[in-house]
Design an enzyme around this catalytic site. Structure first.
Site, PDB file in Angstrom:
ATOM      1  N   GLY A 193       0.826  -1.101  -0.072  1.00  0.00           N
ATOM      2  CA  GLY A 193       0.051  -0.212   0.059  1.00  0.00           C
ATOM      3  C   GLY A 193       0.740   1.276  -0.070  1.00  0.00           C
ATOM      4  N   ASP A 217       0.469  -1.740  -4.699  1.00  0.00           N
ATOM      5  CA  ASP A 217      -0.819  -0.680  -4.399  1.00  0.00           C
ATOM      6  C   ASP A 217      -1.853  -1.343  -5.497  1.00  0.00           C
ATOM      7  OD1 ASP A 217      -2.515   1.495  -3.730  1.00  0.00           O
ATOM      8  OD2 ASP A 217      -0.871   2.084  -2.686  1.00  0.00           O
ATOM      9  N   PHE A 238      -4.048  -6.582  -1.474  1.00  0.00           N
ATOM     10  CA  PHE A 238      -3.422  -7.039  -0.195  1.00  0.00           C
ATOM     11  C   PHE A 238      -4.237  -8.133   0.312  1.00  0.00           C
ATOM     12  CE2 PHE A 238      -3.442  -2.587   1.515  1.00  0.00           C
ATOM     13  CZ  PHE A 238      -4.640  -2.528   2.078  1.00  0.00           C
ATOM     14  N   LYS A 251       2.653   1.145   6.038  1.00  0.00           N
ATOM     15  CA  LYS A 251       2.585   2.541   6.596  1.00  0.00           C
ATOM     16  C   LYS A 251       1.184   3.255   6.293  1.00  0.00           C
ATOM     17  CE  LYS A 251       4.407   7.114   6.758  1.00  0.00           C
ATOM     18  NZ  LYS A 251       3.054   7.786   5.995  1.00  0.00           N
ATOM     19  N   HIS A 255      -4.820   1.067   9.946  1.00  0.00           N
ATOM     20  CA  HIS A 255      -5.730   1.994  10.705  1.00  0.00           C
ATOM     21  C   HIS A 255      -6.990   2.249   9.650  1.00  0.00           C
ATOM     22  CE1 HIS A 255      -4.177   6.113   9.340  1.00  0.00           C
ATOM     23  NE2 HIS A 255      -4.389   5.344   8.121  1.00  0.00           N
TER      24      HIS A 255
HETATM   25  C1  LIG Z   1      -3.558   6.125   3.601  1.00  0.00           C
HETATM   26  S1  LIG Z   1      -2.903   5.322   2.307  1.00  0.00           S
HETATM   27  C2  LIG Z   1      -1.083   5.130   2.741  1.00  0.00           C
HETATM   28  C3  LIG Z   1      -0.223   5.273   1.573  1.00  0.00           C
HETATM   29  C4  LIG Z   1       1.335   5.283   1.946  1.00  0.00           C
HETATM   30  N1  LIG Z   1       1.629   3.920   2.576  1.00  0.00           N
HETATM   31  C5  LIG Z   1       1.769   6.287   2.915  1.00  0.00           C
HETATM   32  O1  LIG Z   1       2.141   6.096   4.172  1.00  0.00           O
HETATM   33  O2  LIG Z   1       1.828   7.491   2.118  1.00  0.00           O
HETATM   34  C6  LIG Z   1      -3.466   3.850   1.808  1.00  0.00           C
HETATM   35  C7  LIG Z   1      -2.848   3.314   0.699  1.00  0.00           C
HETATM   36  O3  LIG Z   1      -3.268   1.681   0.656  1.00  0.00           O
HETATM   37  C8  LIG Z   1      -3.803   1.511  -0.711  1.00  0.00           C
HETATM   38  N2  LIG Z   1      -4.781   0.372  -0.912  1.00  0.00           N
HETATM   39  C9  LIG Z   1      -5.977   0.504  -0.198  1.00  0.00           C
HETATM   40  N3  LIG Z   1      -6.517  -0.764  -0.352  1.00  0.00           N
HETATM   41  C10 LIG Z   1      -5.560  -1.665  -0.930  1.00  0.00           C
HETATM   42  C11 LIG Z   1      -5.633  -2.979  -1.194  1.00  0.00           C
HETATM   43  N4  LIG Z   1      -6.665  -3.659  -0.957  1.00  0.00           N
HETATM   44  N5  LIG Z   1      -4.493  -3.549  -1.841  1.00  0.00           N
HETATM   45  C12 LIG Z   1      -3.447  -2.670  -1.886  1.00  0.00           C
HETATM   46  N6  LIG Z   1      -3.259  -1.323  -1.560  1.00  0.00           N
HETATM   47  C13 LIG Z   1      -4.340  -0.873  -1.141  1.00  0.00           C
HETATM   48  C14 LIG Z   1      -4.352   2.892  -1.208  1.00  0.00           C
HETATM   49  O4  LIG Z   1      -4.361   2.879  -2.598  1.00  0.00           O
HETATM   50  C15 LIG Z   1      -3.335   3.900  -0.497  1.00  0.00           C
HETATM   51  O5  LIG Z   1      -2.262   3.911  -1.465  1.00  0.00           O
END
Ligand SMILES: C[S@@+](CC[C@H](N)C(=O)[O-])C[C@H]1O[C@@H](n2cnc3c(N)ncnc32)[C@H](O)[C@@H]1O
Length: 343
Positions: A193, A217, A238, A251, A255
């Protein structure tokens, strides 16, 4: 200065210094926050902050002429924010920028964050908050016609606005992570992610010994990304599987998810984490003994957007049972860092 920078993002914790009238004044401003937010975002959208790019004082009538708005209304809105030092009035009707103005100018530390939180879509997202409060369920996606928050990323402008606001936060959190976490033992790091790959790019730059970084992602986020030297972009979810590595990063991910989803994500990370490797969880850690304004704000937002929450160390310990054990907690990382080993 470091501490002040930290407070900008990690929140001020108490109002014990204030008397009851000052507190009441704050509460009234909070309660009318949606109104004041419109004042602020109008300045923003009209590009008022940008008018102070050079160091010249500006009269509100001249600014109004350039941006095309009503001068007297602009004067009042600018005056409204004077006590907060958003501008400085050097003589009647003539303003200069302050160090605060700079934060909200293009390229300023809070520009992207403000763009996201004052956007119309964010406003609409919060209109039905009472439904979340009534039910405890996540009602924000419904308000924008989605089944879940991340579905809304099919709107590229909104996705970019969200990502940019995360990056504004990351401009402060990444240096703190890079300074306090040692990634030198690892060969393949997977940022699960990882959004647009900024963290992993910085890690690869700092550690030439890391052979490969994988930024994983959703397809909507990875679309159009081109692999770079030692950096691979992989799309997927994921909830099915994650790429293999000896170091994994989650990261600001857990949450966003309910306990049952977190268990699936952790299981898939465990399946792909090499023996002896580590999983790093970076999320705000709740300390039930300590009031933290910022963590509470994010916690409520997580409930409304995702039906999720910020967690305490004890809650994480429960969720990792049978898959991981806690290797260490790195206290120097402001936003919280729990390091896990596979069992
Ligand atoms: C709150 S953001 C955090 C992004 C990064 N880790 C950061 O700290 O800047 C959550 C991330 O999770 C990704 N995400 C959401 N659902 C997902 C999934 N099912 N599989 C992979 N990534 C996912 C979103 O696209 C997004 O980029």
């Amino acid at each position: 200065m470091e501490d002040k920078k930290k407070d900008l993002v990690f929140g001020v914790n108490t109002c014990t210094e204030l008397d009851e009238f000052q507190i009441a004044n704050y509460l009234v401003t909070f309660a009318g926050g949606h109104i004041v937010s419109r004042f602020f975002s109008s300045l923003y959208q009209l590009g008022i902050f940008e008018q102070f790019k050079d160091d010249q004082p500006k009269h509100y009538k001249d600014i109004a002429k350039i941006v095309g708005c009503d001068p007297e209304c602009l004067h009042n809105v600018m005056k409204f924010f004077l006590p907060y030092k958003l501008f400085k009035e050097v003589s009647l009707g003539t303003y200069t920028k302050t160090s605060t103005t700079k934060l909200f100018m293009k390229g300023g530390k809070l520009y992207n964050f403000m763009d996201f939180i004052t956007s119309d879509k964010n406003y609409i997202l919060h209109k039905n908050f009472i439904e979340t409060l009534r039910t405890g369920q996540s009602k924000a996606p419904e308000a924008i016609g989605c089944n879940n928050f991340y579905e809304s990323f099919s709107d590229p402008v909104w996705e970019k606005s969200f990502t940019n606001s995360m990056e504004a936060f990351n401009d402060i959190s990444f240096p703190n992570i890079l300074e306090n976490v040692d990634f030198s033992p690892y060969k393949t790091i997977v940022d699960v992610g990882g959004s647009h790959g900024n963290l992993i790019r910085q890690l690869l730059r700092k550690y030439p010994s890391i052979q490969k970084g994988i930024n994983f992602d959703l397809p909507d986020v990875i679309k159009g990304k081109v692999n770079e030297e030692r950096l691979e972009f992989v799309s997927g979810t994921f909830f099915k599987s994650v790429p293999r590595g000896d170091c994994m990063i989650l990261k600001s991910i857990l949450h966003n998810w309910k306990d049952e989803d977190v268990k699936v994500i952790l299981q898939n990370c465990s399946n792909s984490l090499e023996d002896g490797g580590h999983l790093y969880i970076f999320d705000f850690m709740v300390d039930p003994q300590k009031f933290n304004h910022h963590v509470l704000w994010i916690d409520i937002t997580m409930r409304h957007f995702f039906g999720a929450k910020e967690r305490s160390l004890e809650e994480i310990e429960t969720l990792i049972q049978g898959k991981f054990k806690i290797h260490k907690v790195i206290k120097e990382v402001y936003m919280g860092c729990i390091v896990l080993t596979k069992i």
